[in-house]
Design a protein around this motif. Structure first.
Motif, PDB file in Angstrom:
ATOM      1  N   THR A 203      79.594  46.586  65.820  1.00  0.00           N
ATOM      2  CA  THR A 203      78.961  45.442  66.479  1.00  0.00           C
ATOM      3  C   THR A 203      77.478  45.710  66.705  1.00  0.00           C
ATOM      4  OG1 THR A 203      81.041  44.925  67.621  1.00  0.00           O
ATOM      5  CG2 THR A 203      79.032  43.942  68.511  1.00  0.00           C
ATOM      6  N   ALA A 207      74.145  43.643  65.327  1.00  0.00           N
ATOM      7  CA  ALA A 207      73.178  43.092  66.281  1.00  0.00           C
ATOM      8  C   ALA A 207      71.790  43.672  66.051  1.00  0.00           C
ATOM      9  CB  ALA A 207      73.638  43.357  67.712  1.00  0.00           C
ATOM     10  N   MET A 229      78.934  39.928  63.119  1.00  0.00           N
ATOM     11  CA  MET A 229      78.683  40.221  64.529  1.00  0.00           C
ATOM     12  C   MET A 229      79.718  39.537  65.418  1.00  0.00           C
ATOM     13  SD  MET A 229      75.280  39.440  66.873  1.00  0.00           S
ATOM     14  CE  MET A 229      74.258  39.380  65.395  1.00  0.00           C
ATOM     15  N   TRP A 233      82.583  41.639  67.407  1.00  0.00           N
ATOM     16  CA  TRP A 233      82.550  41.511  68.858  1.00  0.00           C
ATOM     17  C   TRP A 233      83.915  41.061  69.387  1.00  0.00           C
ATOM     18  CZ3 TRP A 233      81.127  42.912  73.317  1.00  0.00           C
ATOM     19  CH2 TRP A 233      81.365  42.103  74.449  1.00  0.00           C
ATOM     20  N   THR A 251      77.782  40.480  78.245  1.00  0.00           N
ATOM     21  CA  THR A 251      77.500  40.933  76.879  1.00  0.00           C
ATOM     22  C   THR A 251      77.752  39.819  75.876  1.00  0.00           C
ATOM     23  OG1 THR A 251      78.161  43.180  77.513  1.00  0.00           O
ATOM     24  CG2 THR A 251      77.959  42.722  75.166  1.00  0.00           C
ATOM     25  N   ILE A 255      74.985  38.194  73.340  1.00  0.00           N
ATOM     26  CA  ILE A 255      75.158  38.155  71.889  1.00  0.00           C
ATOM     27  C   ILE A 255      75.029  36.724  71.373  1.00  0.00           C
ATOM     28  CG2 ILE A 255      76.871  38.432  70.041  1.00  0.00           C
ATOM     29  CD1 ILE A 255      77.775  40.991  71.458  1.00  0.00           C
ATOM     30  N   ALA A 277      70.509  41.696  75.109  1.00  0.00           N
ATOM     31  CA  ALA A 277      71.773  42.039  74.456  1.00  0.00           C
ATOM     32  C   ALA A 277      71.951  43.542  74.350  1.00  0.00           C
ATOM     33  CB  ALA A 277      71.838  41.402  73.067  1.00  0.00           C
TER      34      ALA A 277
END
Length: 297
Positions: A203, A207, A229, A233, A251, A255, A277
């Motif tokens: 992840t 990101a 992503m 996630w 979180t 994101i 993030a």
């Protein structure tokens, strides 16, 4: 200038995220990389963490250099503009103005190139050597633990790319190559027992890369990382059921904000939301470490 300087913040914050040991499993991995039923994964050798530390160091050091380069470029542009304005007032001559402006731009370009060549890369060179040495020492244990041939080859290819980019003193190339090694590091984490799931690093890789592409305003490339992503996630959330719900919610919001910033093609938003993030992912990583440090997985 404030927003421009934010381009490094998310890179520096990475240092807080990458240090701990890892663990967990991924549905995307082949069965040969998973322990057999009832079989415990081995504790990671010390080289495992040293590789991660060296990757962290490269990302941070290269990030600092990129910030210096951007600051120098902005400063040179400001200098050229100020010089141009002054020349307009003093001479009032179009030919002289254009000639001197062009000379200033040419000088600025030469100065920037010369400055890049003079940058000290000793820390990156040493960290790169550390990765090579520790990877060599770690491989027998990783193979014994179940690391596949494909995963080994992928790690070698990623390390070769990083070596080439650092050898060419290519700042952007070195940054992306170092970031790319986190998905390969997750493969190592797959076979060892450690507190943070490999999916965290997958992840994080998506990101980090999306944010880095957004910083360069490469919007199509940044958008390519959004589906993975989201998917990774979602898998990471399932492995975080014992984590404080607020941390998970924050979180996820962060994101999604990064994704929205990329969709809006806003560099400023990418930098700001990217910083948030990365900070929230850091908190999530810390909670994984605290929850599982005692009992493992």
């Amino acid at each position: 200038m404030l927003i421009g300087r934010k381009s490094i913040v998310f890179i520096v914050i990475f240092m807080m995220i990458f240090a701990p040991c890892l663990g967990g499993c991924s549905k995307n991995k082949s069965p040969s990389q998973k322990p057999a039923p009832g079989e415990q994964r081995p504790e990671p050798p010390q080289e495992f963490k040293k590789i991660l530390t060296a990757i962290d160091s490269i990302i941070v050091e290269v990030g600092k250099k990129i910030e210096m380069q951007e600051a120098a470029t902005i400063g040179q542009i400001d200098k050229i503009v100020s010089s141009k304005d002054q020349q307009d007032k003093e001479t009032g001559q179009e030919g002289s103005k254009n000639s001197q402006q062009n000379q200033g731009q040419s000088g600025g370009s030469k100065q920037q190139t010369s400055s890049s060549m003079m940058i000290n890369w000793d820390k990156e060179d040493q960290s790169l050597k550390d990765i090579h040495r520790n990877w060599n020492d770690l491989q027998p244990e990783a193979i014994k633990a179940g690391l596949t041939t494909n995963a080994r080859d992928d790690f070698d290819a990623a390390l070769d790319r990083l070596t080439a980019e650092i050898g060419m003193r290519n700042l952007e190339g070195a940054l992306f190559a170092a970031i790319g090694m986190y998905k390969n590091y997750a493969d190592l984490d797959q076979v060892f027992k450690s507190p943070v799931p490999p999916m965290f690093y997958r992840t994080q890789y998506e990101a980090m890369t999306a944010i880095a592409e957004g910083r360069k305003e490469n919007w199509e490339q940044a958008a390519e990382h959004i589906p993975a992503m989201k998917d990774q996630w979602d898998q990471l959330k399932m492995q975080a059921q014992d984590i404080e719900p607020k941390t998970i919610t924050c979180t996820e919001i962060a994101i999604n904000d990064v994704i929205r910033a990329i969709d809006n093609r806003s560099r400023e938003l990418v930098l700001i939301k990217g910083e948030i993030a990365i900070s929230d992912l850091s908190k999530l990583k810390d909670e994984f470490s605290r929850k599982k440090m005692g009992g493992g997985q």
